[in-house]
Design an enzyme around this catalytic site. Structure first.
Site, PDB file in Angstrom:
ATOM      1  N   LYS A 181       0.840  -1.199   0.000  1.00 62.59           N
ATOM      2  CA  LYS A 181       0.000   0.000   0.000  1.00 62.59           C
ATOM      3  C   LYS A 181       0.877   1.251   0.000  1.00 62.59           C
ATOM      4  O   LYS A 181       1.561   1.541   0.982  1.00 62.59           O
ATOM      5  CB  LYS A 181      -0.913   0.046   1.226  1.00 62.59           C
ATOM      6  CG  LYS A 181      -1.960   1.141   1.064  1.00 62.59           C
ATOM      7  CD  LYS A 181      -2.582   1.578   2.361  1.00 62.59           C
ATOM      8  CE  LYS A 181      -1.812   2.632   3.079  1.00 62.59           C
ATOM      9  NZ  LYS A 181      -1.677   3.923   2.384  1.00 62.59           N
ATOM     10  N   GLY A 232       6.780   4.277   8.490  1.00 63.39           N
ATOM     11  CA  GLY A 232       5.910   5.428   8.707  1.00 63.39           C
ATOM     12  C   GLY A 232       6.128   5.978  10.098  1.00 63.39           C
ATOM     13  O   GLY A 232       7.202   5.810  10.682  1.00 63.39           O
ATOM     14  N   SER A 233       5.108   6.595  10.621  1.00 65.60           N
ATOM     15  CA  SER A 233       5.261   7.290  11.901  1.00 65.60           C
ATOM     16  C   SER A 233       5.260   6.297  13.071  1.00 65.60           C
ATOM     17  O   SER A 233       4.698   5.201  12.980  1.00 65.60           O
ATOM     18  CB  SER A 233       4.127   8.291  12.077  1.00 65.60           C
ATOM     19  OG  SER A 233       2.893   7.606  12.086  1.00 65.60           O
ATOM     20  N   THR A 234       5.851   6.734  14.174  1.00 61.18           N
ATOM     21  CA  THR A 234       5.905   5.883  15.363  1.00 61.18           C
ATOM     22  C   THR A 234       4.496   5.623  15.896  1.00 61.18           C
ATOM     23  O   THR A 234       4.193   4.513  16.345  1.00 61.18           O
ATOM     24  CB  THR A 234       6.805   6.543  16.426  1.00 61.18           C
ATOM     25  OG1 THR A 234       8.136   6.592  15.882  1.00 61.18           O
ATOM     26  CG2 THR A 234       6.836   5.756  17.728  1.00 61.18           C
ATOM     27  N   GLY A 237       2.973   2.949  13.771  1.00 60.96           N
ATOM     28  CA  GLY A 237       3.740   1.716  14.014  1.00 60.96           C
ATOM     29  C   GLY A 237       3.326   1.058  15.321  1.00 60.96           C
ATOM     30  O   GLY A 237       3.173  -0.169  15.411  1.00 60.96           O
ATOM     31  N   GLU A 254       9.905   0.456  10.544  1.00 61.47           N
ATOM     32  CA  GLU A 254      10.889   1.524  10.297  1.00 61.47           C
ATOM     33  C   GLU A 254      10.170   2.822  10.598  1.00 61.47           C
ATOM     34  O   GLU A 254       9.313   3.254   9.817  1.00 61.47           O
ATOM     35  CB  GLU A 254      11.330   1.513   8.821  1.00 61.47           C
ATOM     36  CG  GLU A 254      11.991   0.240   8.359  1.00 61.47           C
ATOM     37  CD  GLU A 254      13.454   0.168   8.740  1.00 61.47           C
ATOM     38  OE1 GLU A 254      13.970   1.128   9.339  1.00 61.47           O
ATOM     39  OE2 GLU A 254      14.068  -0.862   8.452  1.00 61.47           O
ATOM     40  N   CYS A 288      13.295  10.380   7.520  1.00 62.59           N
ATOM     41  CA  CYS A 288      13.206   9.819   8.858  1.00 62.59           C
ATOM     42  C   CYS A 288      14.522   9.971   9.619  1.00 62.59           C
ATOM     43  O   CYS A 288      14.539  10.173  10.816  1.00 62.59           O
ATOM     44  CB  CYS A 288      12.828   8.354   8.762  1.00 62.59           C
ATOM     45  SG  CYS A 288      13.846   7.471   7.575  1.00 62.59           S
ATOM     46  N   GLU A 385       9.560  15.070  16.093  1.00 62.05           N
ATOM     47  CA  GLU A 385       9.974  15.005  14.696  1.00 62.05           C
ATOM     48  C   GLU A 385       9.156  16.032  13.909  1.00 62.05           C
ATOM     49  O   GLU A 385       7.929  15.950  13.871  1.00 62.05           O
ATOM     50  CB  GLU A 385       9.696  13.593  14.163  1.00 62.05           C
ATOM     51  CG  GLU A 385      10.227  13.369  12.770  1.00 62.05           C
ATOM     52  CD  GLU A 385       9.919  11.966  12.268  1.00 62.05           C
ATOM     53  OE1 GLU A 385       8.816  11.460  12.517  1.00 62.05           O
ATOM     54  OE2 GLU A 385      10.804  11.386  11.609  1.00 62.05           O
TER      55      GLU A 385
HETATM   56  P1  NAD Z   1       2.109   7.672   8.631  1.00 64.10           P
HETATM   57  O1  NAD Z   1       2.445   6.707   9.707  1.00 64.10           O
HETATM   58  O2  NAD Z   1       1.006   8.612   8.865  1.00 64.10           O
HETATM   59  O3  NAD Z   1       1.744   6.889   7.294  1.00 64.10           O
HETATM   60  C1  NAD Z   1       2.594   5.900   6.760  1.00 64.10           C
HETATM   61  C2  NAD Z   1       1.752   4.921   5.988  1.00 64.10           C
HETATM   62  O4  NAD Z   1       0.888   4.244   6.903  1.00 64.10           O
HETATM   63  C3  NAD Z   1       0.847   5.556   4.938  1.00 64.10           C
HETATM   64  O5  NAD Z   1       0.803   4.703   3.818  1.00 64.10           O
HETATM   65  C4  NAD Z   1      -0.507   5.576   5.635  1.00 64.10           C
HETATM   66  O6  NAD Z   1      -1.596   5.563   4.750  1.00 64.10           O
HETATM   67  C5  NAD Z   1      -0.449   4.300   6.441  1.00 64.10           C
HETATM   68  N1  NAD Z   1      -1.324   4.256   7.598  1.00 64.10           N
HETATM   69  C6  NAD Z   1      -1.868   5.285   8.296  1.00 64.10           C
HETATM   70  N2  NAD Z   1      -2.606   4.812   9.311  1.00 64.10           N
HETATM   71  C7  NAD Z   1      -2.533   3.455   9.271  1.00 64.10           C
HETATM   72  C8  NAD Z   1      -3.052   2.406  10.072  1.00 64.10           C
HETATM   73  N3  NAD Z   1      -3.809   2.651  11.123  1.00 64.10           N
HETATM   74  N4  NAD Z   1      -2.742   1.128   9.748  1.00 64.10           N
HETATM   75  C9  NAD Z   1      -1.952   0.854   8.699  1.00 64.10           C
HETATM   76  N5  NAD Z   1      -1.435   1.807   7.897  1.00 64.10           N
HETATM   77  C10 NAD Z   1      -1.711   3.105   8.188  1.00 64.10           C
HETATM   78  O7  NAD Z   1       3.456   8.404   8.303  1.00 64.10           O
HETATM   79  P2  NAD Z   1       3.720   9.488   7.159  1.00 64.10           P
HETATM   80  O8  NAD Z   1       3.319  10.806   7.689  1.00 64.10           O
HETATM   81  O9  NAD Z   1       3.182   9.057   5.865  1.00 64.10           O
HETATM   82  O10 NAD Z   1       5.292   9.349   6.998  1.00 64.10           O
HETATM   83  C11 NAD Z   1       6.153  10.037   7.787  1.00 64.10           C
HETATM   84  C12 NAD Z   1       6.719   9.158   8.878  1.00 64.10           C
HETATM   85  O11 NAD Z   1       7.401   8.044   8.324  1.00 64.10           O
HETATM   86  C13 NAD Z   1       7.742   9.898   9.675  1.00 64.10           C
HETATM   87  O12 NAD Z   1       7.545   9.674  11.041  1.00 64.10           O
HETATM   88  C14 NAD Z   1       9.056   9.292   9.219  1.00 64.10           C
HETATM   89  O13 NAD Z   1      10.082   9.396  10.124  1.00 64.10           O
HETATM   90  C15 NAD Z   1       8.674   7.900   8.924  1.00 64.10           C
HETATM   91  N6  NAD Z   1       9.634   7.270   8.014  1.00 64.10           N
HETATM   92  C16 NAD Z   1      10.496   6.328   8.515  1.00 64.10           C
HETATM   93  C17 NAD Z   1      11.446   5.740   7.688  1.00 64.10           C
HETATM   94  C18 NAD Z   1      12.403   4.709   8.220  1.00 64.10           C
HETATM   95  O14 NAD Z   1      13.013   4.010   7.429  1.00 64.10           O
HETATM   96  N7  NAD Z   1      12.578   4.600   9.519  1.00 64.10           N
HETATM   97  C19 NAD Z   1      11.504   6.085   6.342  1.00 64.10           C
HETATM   98  C20 NAD Z   1      10.622   7.042   5.863  1.00 64.10           C
HETATM   99  C21 NAD Z   1       9.682   7.618   6.719  1.00 64.10           C
END
Ligand code: NAD
Length: 474
Positions: A181, A232-234, A237, A254, A288, A385
């Protein structure tokens, strides 16, 4: 100082008006007919509409991935799988320019980054893992490591194609099939990648792409997959970890970061300034592992800051498709709001804000590169962040103080150290609680080098031999 005339990229990829979900090798609309729009963040114009996957589509995709895994991809020899991955890698290289422009249009990031970093590094991940496909028995993970099965993968919007490559290449090399996704604001290059899979004759069901928002991601997490790989975000996660606790599903996370970039008083200042700029302004700071906290030794702080401000003044903010642009558009109105809110909080808490006096385009989502000085560890801009082009500068007197401040965060993804002394690099790297520590450089990535976090930055590694373990039953 030279002034450069605009140098717009001339290639325009064929972007369709509407994209479907990619399920079992075919594009199809969502079962309930839902769709959504993808917007160009530098103009606010709609680029295309795309089907939004619901729970029924998730179920169909996972079933297709299961059939493909059990009947075709799992039993296939590693050497054969490797051939497909090599083919994908070569096709990505052939179409590199199209992919680079498409990524800049959909994400807002500058063309020089998509062209020189995102797309080549994505291709590198497929080449690298293609090489592993027939050598898994020699990866030190047992003599006959087995695939896990069907992998659900959820990725963010900051490196849409590259995060896809980080996820799909190792999964496929190890004999798994995937349902991925992409983020809701950046599905374009994932859909172009789906077209590329068709062109590569990848067996149907091996790769499935389901555009959608958080609800689609949550449905994928709940589905009958064998593992979830999430970037994605903590906060999200953590919610995923809770929701699959007690099931047999594997999980790698991650997550976010708040990296310290430490400049000692013996560092080469011009080099360090380049590294500070790269650390926080690369990809608009939507990284990130961004070096969002600069820790500079007090005795050189004035000099470093003066040179940093001079350098930041030369950064060009604007049209992502201009080859001279250093800082493109912020990916979405929501992200812009979040950056602005945290920046206001920084000023409100007493930090001193500095921005260069640069013009911003009238339309689109933009934020000037921003440097905060006088930052205290208790301030939100030092703890949270921001995920934008905003640097928080703190000072330190002794190396011990630098390490204590650097580690004073719930995150643990990355860190940077700038010093002339090798011994100081090793001393600091041993003490920094971070998944990666860069020395006299920043933001270096390689498919052969494992990447991942400690503490609230997640667990599991992507890339390298270590990254294979996350996709094998060992
Ligand atoms: P986010 O967590 O809001 O979204 C990430 C993904 O998760 C999106 O595809 C979103 O649609 C999906 N998502 C949202 N809610 C969900 C749920 N309840 N269940 C399953 N999936 C869901 O994060 P974002 O704002 O898109 O991305 C930014 C974050 O990602 C930052 O915190 C950044 O640090 C992190 N990031 C980490 C790495 C790494 O390798 N550690 C790399 C890139 C980004």
């Amino acid at each position: 100082m030279f002034e450069y005339a605009p140098a717009p990229e001339s290639v325009r990829p064929q972007i369709k008006e509407h994209y479907g979900l990619f399920v079992d090798g075919k594009f199809t609309d969502a079962a309930d007919g839902a769709d959504f729009k993808s917007v160009n963040p530098s103009t606010e114009e709609v680029l295309f509409t795309v089907a939004e996957a619901g729970a029924a589509d998730v179920q169909n995709s996972v079933a297709a991935a299961r059939r493909a895994q059990e009947a075709v991809w799992g039993p296939m020899s590693g050497a054969e799988r490797g051939k497909y991955l090599f083919r994908i890698a070569r096709l990505l290289q052939e179409k590199a320019r199209e992919f680079a422009v498409a990524e800049s249009l959909d994400n807002g990031k500058p063309i020089k980054e998509t062209r020189d970093f995102d797309v080549p590094t994505a291709a590198q991940h497929f080449f690298y893992h293609a090489g592993w496909a027939d050598k898994l028995a020699y990866a030190g993970l047992g003599s006959d490591p087995r695939p896990l099965g069907v992998i659900g993968q959820v990725i963010p919007w900051n490196f849409p194609l590259l995060m896809l490559a980080w996820k799909i290449a190792p999964a496929l090399a190890c004999g798994n099939t995937v349902v991925l996704k992409p983020a809701e604001t950046t599905p374009l290059t994932a859909l172009m990648f789906a077209e590329l899979c068709q062109e590569a004759d990848l067996p149907p069901g091996v790769v499935n792409i389901l555009p959608g928002a958080g609800g689609t991601g949550a449905a994928l997490v709940d589905s009958a997959v064998d593992k979830i790989a999430f970037t994605g975000s903590t906060a999200v996660g953590r919610a995923i970890a809770k929701s699959i606790a007690g099931s047999k599903k594997r999980l790698t996370l991650e997550l976010g970061g708040k990296a310290a970039n430490i400049v000692f008083d013996d560092a080469a200042v011009d080099q360090a300034v380049e590294g500070i700029v790269n650390g926080i302004f690369f990809n608009q700071g939507h990284v990130c592992c961004a070096g969002s906290r600069l820790l500079v030794q007090e005795s050189v702080a004035d000099e470093v800051l003066a040179r940093l401000k001079d350098r930041v003044t030369t950064l060009r903010v604007g049209d992502p498709l201009d080859k001279n642009t250093d800082i493109g558009a912020i990916n979405s109105a929501e992200q812009l709001e979040r950056i602005a809110a945290l920046t206001d909080a920084g000023s409100g808490e007493g930090a001193e804000v500095w921005q260069p006096d640069c013009d911003l385009p009238d339309r689109g989502f933009w934020f000037r590169p921003t440097v905060f000085t006088g930052v205290q560890q208790s301030m939100r801009i030092a703890k949270e962040e921001i995920f934008g082009p905003v640097l928080s500068v703190l000072t330190f007197r002794t190396p011990d103080e630098a390490i204590a401040k650097a580690n004073n965060t719930p995150y643990g993804l990355s860190a940077g150290v700038w010093t002339e002394k090798g011994s100081k690099i090793l001393w600091a790297a041993e003490r920094l609680r971070a998944g990666v520590v860069w020395a006299n450089t920043f933001n270096q990535f390689d498919a052969a080098s494992p990447f991942g976090g400690l503490k609230e930055s997640g667990y599991g590694r992507e890339g390298g031999r270590q990254g294979l373990e996350a996709y094998l039953d060992v």
